[in-house]
Design an enzyme around this catalytic site. Structure first.
Site, PDB file in Angstrom:
ATOM      1  N   ARG A   1     -17.851  -1.589   7.291  1.00 41.48           N
ATOM      2  CA  ARG A   1     -16.716  -2.320   7.266  1.00 41.48           C
ATOM      3  C   ARG A   1     -16.338  -2.183   8.748  1.00 41.48           C
ATOM      4  O   ARG A   1     -15.887  -1.458   9.502  1.00 41.48           O
ATOM      5  CB  ARG A   1     -15.690  -1.188   6.655  1.00 41.48           C
ATOM      6  CG  ARG A   1     -15.716  -1.113   5.028  1.00 41.48           C
ATOM      7  CD  ARG A   1     -14.712  -0.368   4.606  1.00 41.48           C
ATOM      8  NE  ARG A   1     -14.620  -0.319   3.374  1.00 41.48           N
ATOM      9  CZ  ARG A   1     -13.778   0.304   2.700  1.00 41.48           C
ATOM     10  NH1 ARG A   1     -12.753   1.228   2.917  1.00 41.48           N
ATOM     11  NH2 ARG A   1     -14.070   0.463   1.212  1.00 41.48           N
TER      12      ARG A   1
ATOM     13  N   TYR B   1       1.007  -1.282  -0.192  1.00 38.30           N
ATOM     14  CA  TYR B   1      -0.080  -0.119   0.083  1.00 38.30           C
ATOM     15  C   TYR B   1       0.735   1.205  -0.001  1.00 38.30           C
ATOM     16  O   TYR B   1       0.776   2.110  -0.872  1.00 38.30           O
ATOM     17  CB  TYR B   1      -1.048   0.133   1.151  1.00 38.30           C
ATOM     18  CG  TYR B   1      -1.732   1.099   1.278  1.00 38.30           C
ATOM     19  CD1 TYR B   1      -2.906   1.179   0.539  1.00 38.30           C
ATOM     20  CD2 TYR B   1      -1.449   2.359   2.249  1.00 38.30           C
ATOM     21  CE1 TYR B   1      -3.753   2.424   0.671  1.00 38.30           C
ATOM     22  CE2 TYR B   1      -2.306   3.392   2.330  1.00 38.30           C
ATOM     23  CZ  TYR B   1      -3.330   3.440   1.635  1.00 38.30           C
ATOM     24  OH  TYR B   1      -4.268   4.601   1.666  1.00 38.30           O
TER      25      TYR B   1
ATOM     26  N   LYS C   1       1.511   4.106  -3.062  1.00 44.19           N
ATOM     27  CA  LYS C   1       1.225   5.497  -2.622  1.00 44.19           C
ATOM     28  C   LYS C   1       2.475   6.567  -3.042  1.00 44.19           C
ATOM     29  O   LYS C   1       2.402   7.483  -3.695  1.00 44.19           O
ATOM     30  CB  LYS C   1       0.679   5.970  -1.236  1.00 44.19           C
ATOM     31  CG  LYS C   1      -0.680   5.335  -1.025  1.00 44.19           C
ATOM     32  CD  LYS C   1      -1.725   5.719  -1.636  1.00 44.19           C
ATOM     33  CE  LYS C   1      -3.101   5.671  -1.241  1.00 44.19           C
ATOM     34  NZ  LYS C   1      -4.236   6.184  -1.883  1.00 44.19           N
TER      35      LYS C   1
ATOM     36  N   LEU D   1      -8.515   7.968   7.995  1.00 42.67           N
ATOM     37  CA  LEU D   1      -9.516   8.897   7.675  1.00 42.67           C
ATOM     38  C   LEU D   1     -10.869   8.345   8.519  1.00 42.67           C
ATOM     39  O   LEU D   1     -10.993   7.184   8.576  1.00 42.67           O
ATOM     40  CB  LEU D   1      -9.752   8.688   6.242  1.00 42.67           C
ATOM     41  CG  LEU D   1      -8.743   9.533   5.170  1.00 42.67           C
ATOM     42  CD1 LEU D   1      -9.369   9.197   3.735  1.00 42.67           C
ATOM     43  CD2 LEU D   1      -8.924  10.914   5.604  1.00 42.67           C
TER      44      LEU D   1
END
Length: 134
Positions: A73, A38, A42, A65
């Protein structure tokens, strides 16, 4: 995931640049370019966006976030609650890794849009929060 977080974002940026855009604002992630798929993705996206020749690139690197999702989720919700509870302990550079609301990130994007200046700027949670304030 790489196709969505890198290839599609890069294609959008290339199109914007071809149409004359001078600024690009990218929501990336704290730790971009670091270990793991990940974060490497990015980092690669940031690198490739910066190579396109925009006059100004704003890299927004939020921590976790906070916000509602269209699809539930449960494990992510648990992580958000845990991270929010730890927020008071996240001081100094650790504050970069704390929680931040998606609404605050959006507010910073709105305020950065069209800003003057050249080069690349990187923003972490404290700066994102400051910029988002009216």
């Amino acid at each position: 995931m790489y196709r969505v977080d890198h290839d599609y974002v890069l294609a959008l940026a290339q199109g914007a640049r071809a149409l004359g855009a001078r600024q690009f604002i990218l929501v990336s992630s704290v730790g971009a370019g670091g270990p793991g798929f990940y974060l490497r993705t990015k980092g690669a996206t940031e690198r490739d966006i910066m190579a396109l020749g925009f006059t100004r690139v704003d890299l927004i690197r939020p921590g976790m976030l906070l916000g509602n999702r269209a699809k539930a989720r449960p494990s992510e919700k648990f992580g958000q609650r845990l991270a929010a509870g730890l927020a008071p302990l996240m001081v100094g550079r650790l504050s970069h890794y704390g929680v931040i609301s998606a609404e605050t990130v959006a507010g910073a994007i709105v305020r950065l849009t069209g800003q003057a200046g050249d080069g690349c700027r990187t923003y972490f949670n404290p700066e994102i929060t400051r910029i988002a304030r009216p």
